[in-house]
Design a protein around this motif. Structure first.
Motif, PDB file in Angstrom:
ATOM      1  N   MET A   1      20.418  -4.750  -3.846  1.00 19.21           N
ATOM      2  CA  MET A   1      19.495  -5.873  -3.846  1.00 19.21           C
ATOM      3  C   MET A   1      18.075  -5.354  -4.097  1.00 19.21           C
ATOM      4  SD  MET A   1      18.839  -8.828  -0.961  1.00 19.21           S
ATOM      5  CE  MET A   1      19.141  -7.733   0.374  1.00 19.21           C
ATOM      6  N   GLU A   2      17.374  -5.993  -4.996  1.00 18.18           N
ATOM      7  CA  GLU A   2      16.010  -5.579  -5.307  1.00 18.18           C
ATOM      8  C   GLU A   2      15.067  -5.953  -4.183  1.00 18.18           C
ATOM      9  OE1 GLU A   2      15.008  -7.246  -9.115  1.00 18.18           O
ATOM     10  OE2 GLU A   2      15.898  -5.552 -10.145  1.00 18.18           O
ATOM     11  N   GLU A   3      14.063  -5.109  -4.010  1.00 20.82           N
ATOM     12  CA  GLU A   3      13.056  -5.325  -2.972  1.00 20.82           C
ATOM     13  C   GLU A   3      11.706  -5.475  -3.655  1.00 20.82           C
ATOM     14  OE1 GLU A   3      11.262  -2.433   0.409  1.00 20.82           O
ATOM     15  OE2 GLU A   3      13.436  -2.643   0.417  1.00 20.82           O
ATOM     16  N   TYR A   4      10.918  -6.431  -3.178  1.00 21.10           N
ATOM     17  CA  TYR A   4       9.591  -6.676  -3.742  1.00 21.10           C
ATOM     18  C   TYR A   4       8.535  -6.538  -2.667  1.00 21.10           C
ATOM     19  CZ  TYR A   4      11.700  -8.237  -8.069  1.00 21.10           C
ATOM     20  OH  TYR A   4      12.402  -8.268  -9.241  1.00 21.10           O
ATOM     21  N   TRP A   5       7.386  -5.990  -3.074  1.00 25.87           N
ATOM     22  CA  TRP A   5       6.260  -5.787  -2.172  1.00 25.87           C
ATOM     23  C   TRP A   5       5.068  -6.602  -2.663  1.00 25.87           C
ATOM     24  CZ3 TRP A   5       6.289   0.088  -3.484  1.00 25.87           C
ATOM     25  CH2 TRP A   5       7.438   0.689  -2.989  1.00 25.87           C
ATOM     26  N   ASP A   6       4.204  -6.989  -1.741  1.00 24.48           N
ATOM     27  CA  ASP A   6       2.910  -7.539  -2.120  1.00 24.48           C
ATOM     28  C   ASP A   6       2.044  -6.389  -2.629  1.00 24.48           C
ATOM     29  OD1 ASP A   6       3.074 -10.330  -1.413  1.00 24.48           O
ATOM     30  OD2 ASP A   6       3.012  -9.731   0.695  1.00 24.48           O
ATOM     31  N   ILE A   7       1.223  -6.672  -3.600  1.00 26.09           N
ATOM     32  CA  ILE A   7       0.258  -5.699  -4.095  1.00 26.09           C
ATOM     33  C   ILE A   7      -1.091  -6.007  -3.454  1.00 26.09           C
ATOM     34  CG2 ILE A   7      -1.010  -4.854  -6.112  1.00 26.09           C
ATOM     35  CD1 ILE A   7       1.482  -5.388  -7.769  1.00 26.09           C
ATOM     36  N   TYR A   8      -1.742  -4.958  -2.968  1.00 25.78           N
ATOM     37  CA  TYR A   8      -3.053  -5.055  -2.328  1.00 25.78           C
ATOM     38  C   TYR A   8      -4.089  -4.371  -3.208  1.00 25.78           C
ATOM     39  CZ  TYR A   8      -0.509  -6.165   1.963  1.00 25.78           C
ATOM     40  OH  TYR A   8       0.301  -6.747   2.901  1.00 25.78           O
ATOM     41  N   ASP A   9      -5.360  -4.754  -3.015  1.00 27.19           N
ATOM     42  CA  ASP A   9      -6.447  -4.020  -3.659  1.00 27.19           C
ATOM     43  C   ASP A   9      -6.934  -2.935  -2.711  1.00 27.19           C
ATOM     44  OD1 ASP A   9      -8.194  -5.192  -1.778  1.00 27.19           O
ATOM     45  OD2 ASP A   9      -9.028  -6.618  -3.222  1.00 27.19           O
ATOM     46  N   ARG A  17      -0.198 -10.741  -6.498  1.00 23.19           N
ATOM     47  CA  ARG A  17       0.827 -10.188  -7.373  1.00 23.19           C
ATOM     48  C   ARG A  17       1.855  -9.444  -6.535  1.00 23.19           C
ATOM     49  NH1 ARG A  17      -1.170  -6.147 -10.399  1.00 23.19           N
ATOM     50  NH2 ARG A  17      -3.033  -5.936  -9.121  1.00 23.19           N
ATOM     51  N   THR A  18       3.026  -9.219  -7.124  1.00 26.45           N
ATOM     52  CA  THR A  18       4.081  -8.486  -6.428  1.00 26.45           C
ATOM     53  C   THR A  18       4.534  -7.300  -7.273  1.00 26.45           C
ATOM     54  OG1 THR A  18       5.828  -9.903  -7.332  1.00 26.45           O
ATOM     55  CG2 THR A  18       4.889 -10.541  -5.194  1.00 26.45           C
ATOM     56  N   ALA A  69       6.540  -2.868   3.681  1.00 28.51           N
ATOM     57  CA  ALA A  69       6.446  -4.307   3.926  1.00 28.51           C
ATOM     58  C   ALA A  69       6.910  -5.039   2.673  1.00 28.51           C
ATOM     59  CB  ALA A  69       5.017  -4.691   4.268  1.00 28.51           C
ATOM     60  N   GLN A  70       7.702  -6.063   2.858  1.00 25.45           N
ATOM     61  CA  GLN A  70       8.188  -6.860   1.743  1.00 25.45           C
ATOM     62  C   GLN A  70       7.261  -8.048   1.507  1.00 25.45           C
ATOM     63  OE1 GLN A  70      12.341  -7.712   2.515  1.00 25.45           O
ATOM     64  NE2 GLN A  70      12.858  -5.545   2.581  1.00 25.45           N
ATOM     65  N   VAL A  71       7.459  -8.724   0.385  1.00 25.54           N
ATOM     66  CA  VAL A  71       6.610  -9.855   0.012  1.00 25.54           C
ATOM     67  C   VAL A  71       6.501 -10.835   1.183  1.00 25.54           C
ATOM     68  CG1 VAL A  71       6.468 -11.910  -1.474  1.00 25.54           C
ATOM     69  CG2 VAL A  71       7.023  -9.689  -2.460  1.00 25.54           C
ATOM     70  N   SER A  75       1.974  -6.449   8.628  1.00 25.53           N
ATOM     71  CA  SER A  75       2.394  -5.182   9.203  1.00 25.53           C
ATOM     72  C   SER A  75       3.339  -5.379  10.394  1.00 25.53           C
ATOM     73  CB  SER A  75       1.156  -4.391   9.631  1.00 25.53           C
ATOM     74  OG  SER A  75       1.512  -3.185  10.250  1.00 25.53           O
ATOM     75  N   ARG A  76       2.994  -6.268  11.303  1.00 25.97           N
ATOM     76  CA  ARG A  76       3.811  -6.514  12.494  1.00 25.97           C
ATOM     77  C   ARG A  76       5.209  -6.995  12.111  1.00 25.97           C
ATOM     78  NH1 ARG A  76       0.460  -9.183  15.073  1.00 25.97           N
ATOM     79  NH2 ARG A  76      -0.037  -7.634  16.663  1.00 25.97           N
ATOM     80  N   THR A  77       5.270  -7.957  11.220  1.00 24.25           N
ATOM     81  CA  THR A  77       6.564  -8.505  10.798  1.00 24.25           C
ATOM     82  C   THR A  77       7.418  -7.430  10.142  1.00 24.25           C
ATOM     83  OG1 THR A  77       5.529 -10.663  10.481  1.00 24.25           O
ATOM     84  CG2 THR A  77       7.661 -10.320   9.434  1.00 24.25           C
ATOM     85  N   ALA A  78       6.802  -6.608   9.306  1.00 22.30           N
ATOM     86  CA  ALA A  78       7.542  -5.533   8.643  1.00 22.30           C
ATOM     87  C   ALA A  78       8.044  -4.511   9.659  1.00 22.30           C
ATOM     88  CB  ALA A  78       6.661  -4.856   7.597  1.00 22.30           C
ATOM     89  N   ALA A  79       7.213  -4.154  10.633  1.00 22.56           N
ATOM     90  CA  ALA A  79       7.616  -3.185  11.661  1.00 22.56           C
ATOM     91  C   ALA A  79       8.782  -3.723  12.486  1.00 22.56           C
ATOM     92  CB  ALA A  79       6.428  -2.846  12.554  1.00 22.56           C
ATOM     93  N   GLN A  80       8.725  -4.983  12.831  1.00 26.96           N
ATOM     94  CA  GLN A  80       9.819  -5.592  13.599  1.00 26.96           C
ATOM     95  C   GLN A  80      11.103  -5.637  12.771  1.00 26.96           C
ATOM     96  OE1 GLN A  80       7.459  -8.530  16.657  1.00 26.96           O
ATOM     97  NE2 GLN A  80       7.894  -9.348  14.649  1.00 26.96           N
TER      98      GLN A  80
END
Length: 169
Positions: A1-9, A17-18, A69-71, A75-80
């Protein structure tokens, strides 16, 4: 299954963007990684051994849980999520904040250092990613690091001190 991340500046703001995991990030694009360090009352860290099929650091020991962290995740949600996925343990971080964060070449890395008494029977590893888990004290972690058997974080031995640190003195 593909995983997508949010892109940050570079200011750690989501760009809207993802990014698809595995594709190279463009210059100026960043993503978010989380590391979770669970300590017990005996100042032992729950560590995991990564499976041999992992692309990065196969077979090495690592902190309790970690991942990108996924889209849509903060941070908290990803850690959990990572803790639930890798350890089968639904860690509640609603009353916690990340202990520290730093930037690296392609992203931001948040470190969650928490104290929990977790019975061994409450832990159920994700066999696709984790070979085994165990509790280890500071000297055991240092020894694994010296032997090249722990992911080479330059500060792994300091985690045991930083767990209770409140920052500058």
């Amino acid at each position: 299954m593909e995983e997508y991340w949010d892109i940050y500046d570079k200011e750690r703001r989501r760009t809207g963007r993802t990014h698809r995991r595995g594709d190279p990030l463009a210059a100026g694009d960043y993503h978010l990684i989380v590391h979770v360090c669970i300590f017990n009352g005996r100042n032992q860290l729950l560590i995991q051994q990564r499976v041999g099929s992992k692309k990065t650091w196969p077979n090495l020991w690592d902190v309790s849980a970690a991942g990108c962290a996924q889209v849509g995740e903060d941070s908290r949600t990803a850690a959990q999520r990572e803790t639930t996925e890798e350890l089968g343990y639904p860690l509640d971080l609603s009353e916690e904040i990340a202990k520290f964060s730093f930037s690296f070449g392609s992203g931001f890395d948040d470190w969650w250092l928490v104290k929990r008494e977790i019975p061994d029977e409450a832990l159920h590893i994700q066999e696709e990613e984790v070979r085994q888990i165990r509790w280890a004290d500071a000297e055991e972690v240092r020894q694994l690091a010296r032997q090249g058997e722990f992911v080479p974080y330059h500060f792994v031995d300091k985690l045991f001190v930083m767990r209770d640190s409140m920052g500058a003195y």
